[in-house]
Enzyme design. Structure first.
Site, PDB file in Angstrom:
ATOM      1  CG  LEU A  74      -1.959  -1.062   1.378  1.00 28.00           C
ATOM      2  CD1 LEU A  74      -2.624  -0.959   2.750  1.00 28.00           C
ATOM      3  CD2 LEU A  74      -2.994  -0.949   0.277  1.00 28.00           C
ATOM      4  CG  ASP A  75      -0.141   4.997  -1.926  1.00 27.76           C
ATOM      5  OD1 ASP A  75      -0.558   5.403  -0.818  1.00 27.76           O
ATOM      6  OD2 ASP A  75      -0.783   5.132  -2.977  1.00 27.76           O
ATOM      7  CB  ALA A  76       3.719   6.586   2.073  1.00 31.26           C
TER       8      ALA A  76
END
Length: 259
Positions: free
Chosen positions: A107-109
């Site tokens: 999952l991106d930041a």
């Protein structure tokens, strides 16, 4: 059936399925399969390292060295065990386990929600690899008032720079964003193309403000608070292992993984 090894009812009890007495009842009732065959004899023995056991169609985890953890990843954390740029990473959430755990997919930041951490490489491959088409459910808070026509576009398909994409399911949850003028949209996807939810919503004119992954395959985030991790229950582990077995038997087309 092996003359060596562990008695089937003991293996079931050790795996946390039920007490040995209840496990014996499950065997007698014909609800247990070993390597695809129903076993009803209580004296049967199995090799826990190689046998595939199912109870009522659900695969049972026999290898107790395998660890399966659910994390509600908070925003601001990158999906890696060691970030070369010194940003907050996933190591802080694995300190309660002796095993070296790795994240399944990313999952991106800026995205929060459900991540699976495990030391089971075979399962991780099935869950993360696009060809197996494991579904994920996201809740996106987006700019603007989303209409029914927009929801229809998301499911019928839209064109992105890297090719067409369609949500498996999409529904409008809320448009009562007040003065902020936002909407809540639920998207179900088996694709995992890079930042796909954000790109899809931008393409239909509703950029994502906040994004959370609520479900991953059979797993539901439930009430797990952001920044907390817990081991999967016996039922959850069984659901994952069953999904992995079915996926490898019937692979389906897909894309790649990072949101």
């Amino acid at each position: 059936m092996d003359t060596e090894g562990v008695r089937l009812q003991k293996a079931l009890a050790n795996a946390g399925v039920a007490s040995r007495r209840v496990s014996e009842q499950l065997i007698v009732e014909g609800r247990v399969r070993v390597n695809g065959e129903v076993v009803t004899e209580l004296g049967s023995r199995i090799d826990p390292e190689t046998a595939l056991i199912e109870v009522d169609g659900t695969v049972i985890q026999l290898d107790q060295s395998k660890r399966y953890v659910m994390l509600n990843k908070p925003t601001g954390v990158v999906s890696t065990m060691k970030d070369e740029n010194g940003r907050p990473d996933l190591r802080q959430f694995t300190q309660d386990w002796e095993e070296r755990l790795y994240n399944v997919g990313r999952l991106d930041a800026e995205t929060s929600g459900l991540l699976v951490l495990t030391n089971d490489g075979d399962l991780a491959h099935v869950l993360a690899h696009p060809s197996f088409g494991v579904t994920k459910v996201y809740i996106a808070k987006v700019s603007g008032r989303v209409t029914a026509q927009t929801i229809s576009r998301l499911t019928k398909g839209i064109d992105l720079d890297d090719g067409p994409i369609a949500a498996d399911k999409a529904r409008l949850l809320d448009t009562s964003g007040g003065d902020s003028g936002t909407s809540l949209v639920e998207l179900t996807l088996h694709s995992g193309r890079n930042r796909i939810v954000r790109r899809m919503m931008s393409a239909v004119g509703h950029p994502v403000v906040e994004l959370v992954r609520r479900q991953f395959g059979p797993l539901h985030l439930g009430t797990l608070p952001a920044g907390r991790a817990r081991e999967l229950t016996t039922v959850e582990r069984g659901a994952l292992l069953t999904l992995a077995r079915a996926a490898t038997e019937e692979p389906s087309p897909g894309d790649q993984e990072t949101q």
